[in-house]
Scaffold this active site. Structure first.
Site, mmCIF file in Angstrom:
data_model
loop_
_atom_site.group_PDB
_atom_site.id
_atom_site.type_symbol
_atom_site.label_atom_id
_atom_site.label_comp_id
_atom_site.label_asym_id
_atom_site.label_seq_id
_atom_site.Cartn_x
_atom_site.Cartn_y
_atom_site.Cartn_z
ATOM 1 N N LYS A 53 -4.254 -10.613 -7.167
ATOM 2 C CA LYS A 53 -5.462 -10.886 -6.386
ATOM 3 C C LYS A 53 -6.471 -10.149 -7.000
ATOM 4 C CE LYS A 53 -6.084 -8.680 -2.672
ATOM 5 N NZ LYS A 53 -6.066 -8.156 -1.156
ATOM 6 N N LYS A 70 -11.001 -5.037 -4.635
ATOM 7 C CA LYS A 70 -11.837 -3.941 -4.919
ATOM 8 C C LYS A 70 -11.716 -2.700 -5.313
ATOM 9 C CE LYS A 70 -13.798 -4.572 0.005
ATOM 10 N NZ LYS A 70 -12.695 -4.576 0.689
ATOM 11 N N LYS A 90 0.809 -1.078 0.056
ATOM 12 C CA LYS A 90 -0.065 -0.139 -0.131
ATOM 13 C C LYS A 90 0.862 1.322 0.047
ATOM 14 C CE LYS A 90 -4.389 -1.493 1.339
ATOM 15 N NZ LYS A 90 -5.409 -1.516 2.347
HETATM 16 P P1 TYM Z 1 -10.804 -6.734 3.097
HETATM 17 O O1 TYM Z 1 -11.755 -5.782 3.424
HETATM 18 O O2 TYM Z 1 -9.558 -6.471 2.003
HETATM 19 O O3 TYM Z 1 -11.316 -7.966 2.639
HETATM 20 C C1 TYM Z 1 -12.238 -8.982 3.416
HETATM 21 C C2 TYM Z 1 -12.206 -10.380 3.331
HETATM 22 O O4 TYM Z 1 -12.107 -10.725 1.925
HETATM 23 C C3 TYM Z 1 -10.984 -11.613 1.799
HETATM 24 N N1 TYM Z 1 -10.258 -11.358 0.456
HETATM 25 C C4 TYM Z 1 -10.145 -12.466 -0.501
HETATM 26 N N2 TYM Z 1 -10.285 -13.682 -0.306
HETATM 27 C C5 TYM Z 1 -10.127 -14.404 -1.558
HETATM 28 N N3 TYM Z 1 -9.568 -13.797 -2.712
HETATM 29 C C6 TYM Z 1 -9.662 -12.382 -2.762
HETATM 30 N N4 TYM Z 1 -9.129 -11.978 -3.992
HETATM 31 C C7 TYM Z 1 -9.788 -11.696 -1.758
HETATM 32 N N5 TYM Z 1 -9.777 -10.409 -1.573
HETATM 33 C C8 TYM Z 1 -9.996 -10.202 -0.032
HETATM 34 C C9 TYM Z 1 -9.911 -10.911 2.723
HETATM 35 O O5 TYM Z 1 -8.915 -11.971 3.028
HETATM 36 C C10 TYM Z 1 -10.682 -10.445 3.840
HETATM 37 O O6 TYM Z 1 -11.004 -11.736 4.448
HETATM 38 N N6 TYM Z 1 -7.942 -5.939 7.118
HETATM 39 C C11 TYM Z 1 -8.950 -6.639 6.593
HETATM 40 C C12 TYM Z 1 -10.499 -6.569 7.439
HETATM 41 C C13 TYM Z 1 -10.240 -6.539 8.925
HETATM 42 C C14 TYM Z 1 -10.299 -7.810 9.661
HETATM 43 C C15 TYM Z 1 -10.275 -7.487 10.878
HETATM 44 C C16 TYM Z 1 -10.478 -9.085 9.143
HETATM 45 C C17 TYM Z 1 -10.181 -5.526 9.621
HETATM 46 N N7 TYM Z 1 -10.202 -6.281 10.924
HETATM 47 C C18 TYM Z 1 -10.205 -8.526 11.753
HETATM 48 C C19 TYM Z 1 -10.194 -10.191 10.020
HETATM 49 C C20 TYM Z 1 -10.336 -9.746 11.384
HETATM 50 C C21 TYM Z 1 -9.303 -6.130 5.142
HETATM 51 O O7 TYM Z 1 -8.783 -5.458 4.701
HETATM 52 O O8 TYM Z 1 -10.176 -7.226 4.294
#
Ligand code: TYM
Length: 336
Positions: free
Chosen positions: A199, A202, A117
Site C-alpha cells: 500500500k 504516509k 503495526k
Molecule cells: P489514515 O489516516 O491511515 O488514512 C486516511 C484515509 O485514507 C485511506 N487510505 C488509502 N486509500 C487508498 N489507497 C491507499 N494507499 C490509502 N492509504 C490510506 C484510508 O483507508 C483512510 O480512509 N484509522 C484511520 C483514521 C480514522 C477513521 C476514523 C477513519 C480514525 N477514525 C473513523 C474512518 C472513520 C486511519 O488511520 O486512516
C-alpha cells in the site's frame, strides 16, 4: 406539505501523521468532497489516534493545523459539513471507554493493522495501539453515521464498529446506527510506486514510494518516472502487472478515463510516455488545491474560526448519543 427527508450521515477521519498521500486523496478524501451535498458529513483530523505511535509534539501540532487546512483547501466546506479536530470534542474519548467494555480482547487481537503495526514498532506495543479500533468505532457511532468513506485498509475496523454497535443494541435496545463502509473499487488501495504489492503509505521510508499531495510538480513527475513497472512494454490492465495496474488506476481516477480509453491512448507507446502522462495529470489535478492551501495556511484566524465552529458543531451533533449511552448503561445524570 412537502415531506422533509433527513439526509443520511457520513463520518470519516484522517490521521495527521505526515502530509496526506495521493493514496489518501484518491482512496478517501475525494469521496469526502463529492458526498458533501447529498449527505450530512462530519470530517475529522484524528489527532487522538496519531499518538499510538510516538510523535514529536511540535511536529504534531504543525501537522494537525496543516492537515486541517488541507481539508479546507481540498474543498471540505466548513459551512456545509462539520470539519473538526477529534481532540476538540471530548465525547470521542468518553464513548471510547464505554465501548471498550463491550469489545472482546480476541476481536482486537485479530485486527490486521494492530498486527502490522506491532511488528513495525516492537519497542512500543502500547495499549492504545491495541484499542485504537475502539476509538475509531466511537468516532463513527457517536455521529450515528450511515456511511464511512475510506480506503479498503479500514474495512476491517468498520466491521468491528458494526459488531460493537450490534452487541450494544442487542443488550440495550436500538442505540447506534449500523455504519457501512463506502469504498470506490478502483482507488480502494493505491499502491507504493516502488513496491506495487504494498500500500502507498504516509510512513514509507522511501520518499520515492509515495506522492505527498503537497509535492511540487517536478517532484511528482520525477517520482512517477521512477515508478517500478515490469519488463513488458504494454500499457494494459492485467493480473501480474501490479505496477502498471496501479498507474492505470491513478491515471483513470485523475482523468476520468476508462481503462479501455487509457489502453488505446498508449497503444504502441512506451512506459516512459505513460509515466510522464500520469505524473503531469496528477500534478495538474493537485495544483489548484496546493495554491488554495498556501492561502489558507497563512490565515491563522480563518483556520481558528473554522476549528472553533467545527468543534462546537461536532459536540452538538454527538452529545445526544453519549447521553443516551450513559443513561442506558446505568450512569446517574448529575442532578440539577
Ligand atoms: P489514515 O489516516 O491511515 O488514512 C486516511 C484515509 O485514507 C485511506 N487510505 C488509502 N486509500 C487508498 N489507497 C491507499 N494507499 C490509502 N492509504 C490510506 C484510508 O483507508 C483512510 O480512509 N484509522 C484511520 C483514521 C480514522 C477513521 C476514523 C477513519 C480514525 N477514525 C473513523 C474512518 C472513520 C486511519 O488511520 O486512516
Amino acid at each position: 406539505m412537502e415531506e422533509v427527508i433527513a439526509k443520511k450521515r457520513i463520518l470519516s477521519a484522517i490521521q495527521p501523521t505526515n502530509t496526506p498521500t495521493l493514496g489518501n486523496y484518491l482512496g478517501a478524501l475525494l469521496n469526502w468532497i463529492k458526498l458533501q451535498d447529498e449527505y450530512d458529513c462530519a470530517y475529522s483530523i484524528a489527532d487522538l489516534h496519531s499518538i499510538t505511535v510516538r510523535q514529536d509534539p511540535q511536529k504534531l501540532r504543525k501537522q494537525i493545523t496543516e492537515s486541517y487546512a488541507l481539508l479546507l483547501a481540498m474543498g471540505v466546506d466548513p459551512k456545509k459539513s462539520i470539519a473538526f479536530v477529534q481532540g476538540h470534542n471530548p465525547a470521542h474519548a468518553e464513548l471510547s471507554w464505554v465501548l471498550s467494555c463491550y469489545t472482546q480482547f480476541g476481536e482486537l487481537s485479530r485486527m490486521t493493522q494492530f498486527k502490522d503495526k506491532s511488528e513495525k514498532h516492537p519497542e512500543n506495543i502500547n495499549a492504545g495501539l491495541f484499542t485504537y479500533p475502539v476509538l475509531m468505532s466511537a468516532d463513527i457511532l457517536l455521529y450515528q453515521a450511515d456511511l464511512v468513506p475510506v480506503g479498503v485498509d479500514q474495512k476491517q475496523h468498520i466491521e468491528l464498529a458494526r459488531n460493537i454497535a450490534q452487541r450494544f443494541n442487542s443488550v440495550y435496545g436500538d442505540t447506534f446506527t449500523m455504519p457501512e463502509p463506502y469504498i470506490t473499487k478502483t482507488t480502494a488501495k493505491i499502491m507504493s510506486l516502488q513496491d506495487p504489492t504494498k500500500k502507498m503509505s504516509k510512513s514509507d521510508e522511501n520518499p520515492n514510494a509515495c506522492i505527498s499531495i503537497l509535492d511540487d510538480r517536478d517532484t511528482i513527475v520525477r517520482k512517477f518516472k521512477r515508478a517500478v513497472t515490469d519488463s513488458e512494454a504494454e500499457v494494459c490492465y492485467r493480473e501480474g502487472k501490479d505496477g502498471i495496474n496501479n498507474l492505470m488506476s491513478i491515471y483513470s481516477a485523475v482523468t476520468d478515463k476508462s481503462f479501455e480509453e487509457i489502453e488505446k491512448e498508449f497503444s504502441g507507446k512506451g512506459y516512459g510516455d505513460f509515466k510522464l502522462a500520469v505524473g503531469e495529470a496528477t500534478a495538474d489535478m493537485l495544483a489548484p488545491m496546493q495554491a488554495e492551501f498556501q492561502k489558507i495556511i497563512n490565515d491563522k484566524k480563518y483556520i481558528g474560526d473554522c476549528m472553533r465552529e467545527g468543534a462546537e458543531k461536532a459536540y452538538k451533533a454527538s452529545r445526544k448519543t453519549l447521553q443516551k449511552v450513559y443513561k442506558k448503561v446505568g450512569f446517574v445524570e448529575l442532578p440539577r
